[in-house]
Scaffold this motif. Sequence first.
Motif, mmCIF file in Angstrom:
data_model
loop_
_atom_site.group_PDB
_atom_site.id
_atom_site.type_symbol
_atom_site.label_atom_id
_atom_site.label_comp_id
_atom_site.label_asym_id
_atom_site.label_seq_id
_atom_site.Cartn_x
_atom_site.Cartn_y
_atom_site.Cartn_z
ATOM 1 N N ILE A 168 -6.862 7.407 13.246
ATOM 2 C CA ILE A 168 -7.045 6.425 14.319
ATOM 3 C C ILE A 168 -5.742 5.671 14.573
ATOM 4 O O ILE A 168 -5.330 5.492 15.717
ATOM 5 N N GLN A 169 -5.086 5.255 13.487
ATOM 6 C CA GLN A 169 -3.837 4.497 13.656
ATOM 7 C C GLN A 169 -2.787 5.347 14.354
ATOM 8 O O GLN A 169 -2.073 4.865 15.229
ATOM 9 N N GLN A 170 -2.710 6.588 13.981
ATOM 10 C CA GLN A 170 -1.726 7.476 14.593
ATOM 11 C C GLN A 170 -2.054 7.733 16.061
ATOM 12 O O GLN A 170 -1.158 7.873 16.892
ATOM 13 N N THR A 213 -4.699 -1.707 15.872
ATOM 14 C CA THR A 213 -5.774 -1.190 15.031
ATOM 15 C C THR A 213 -5.877 -2.065 13.797
ATOM 16 O O THR A 213 -4.883 -2.636 13.338
ATOM 17 N N LEU A 214 -7.089 -2.170 13.264
ATOM 18 C CA LEU A 214 -7.323 -3.055 12.129
ATOM 19 C C LEU A 214 -8.477 -2.507 11.308
ATOM 20 O O LEU A 214 -9.503 -2.100 11.864
ATOM 21 N N SER A 215 -8.306 -2.496 9.994
ATOM 22 C CA SER A 215 -9.394 -2.063 9.121
ATOM 23 C C SER A 215 -10.427 -3.174 9.030
ATOM 24 O O SER A 215 -10.093 -4.359 9.070
ATOM 25 N N VAL A 216 -11.686 -2.808 8.902
ATOM 26 C CA VAL A 216 -12.765 -3.793 8.840
ATOM 27 C C VAL A 216 -12.646 -4.635 7.570
ATOM 28 O O VAL A 216 -13.102 -5.783 7.521
ATOM 29 N N ASP A 217 -12.001 -4.103 6.527
ATOM 30 C CA ASP A 217 -11.803 -4.867 5.286
ATOM 31 C C ASP A 217 -10.767 -5.964 5.458
ATOM 32 O O ASP A 217 -10.719 -6.896 4.662
ATOM 33 N N ARG A 218 -9.924 -5.850 6.460
ATOM 34 C CA ARG A 218 -8.834 -6.812 6.643
ATOM 35 C C ARG A 218 -8.980 -7.589 7.948
ATOM 36 O O ARG A 218 -7.991 -7.865 8.624
ATOM 37 N N LEU A 219 -10.207 -7.930 8.310
ATOM 38 C CA LEU A 219 -10.427 -8.695 9.542
ATOM 39 C C LEU A 219 -9.690 -10.025 9.467
ATOM 40 O O LEU A 219 -9.702 -10.692 8.436
#
Length: 175
Positions: free
Chosen positions: A36-38, A48-54
């Motif tokens: 996704i990031q790529q 883009t952001l991981s749900v763990d690092r909101l």
Amino acid sequence: KCQDSKKVRAGKGKMRNRRYTMRRGPLVIYNEDNGIQQAFRNLPGVETLSVDRLNLLKLCPGGHLGRLCIWSEGAFKKLDSIYGTWRKPSTEKTNFNLPQHKMAMSDLARIINSDEIQSVVRAAKQRPRRATVKKNPLKNTSIMTRLNPHATVTKRAAIVAQQRRAAAKDKVLDK
């Protein structure tokens, strides 16, 4: 829209490796990064952001609510395990409970304007009158007349005397 908003920053930030400013675009939130990031890294403004690092600064930058967030299905399902629900606590955070509502009805304007509240509240204070600007009576005749009612008679007499002197001077110069 984000691409067109790319501008050179005003001030000294240009010299401090913060040369350009650009609008924020949509935020893509994912659970597992399967490329996704790529996929999104070449689109200007898209983050883009991981749900763990909101992060609140990413969700509403500058304190402005309403950024478009695109959630993946896995990220949306993982929210319950991270933050819990009102019925079951969080599994990933210890001693974390979702905040409870302080008000049962959040229509504040309706509450304030209700008859029960308005009967108890004191009346609104009237604003104090603004101070008037002081005007110079030597330059403003209406202010001078208010201070000295005889000033108009004196001024008119002075003007008539000046005209008589000018007429007498013209008569002398014509001879």
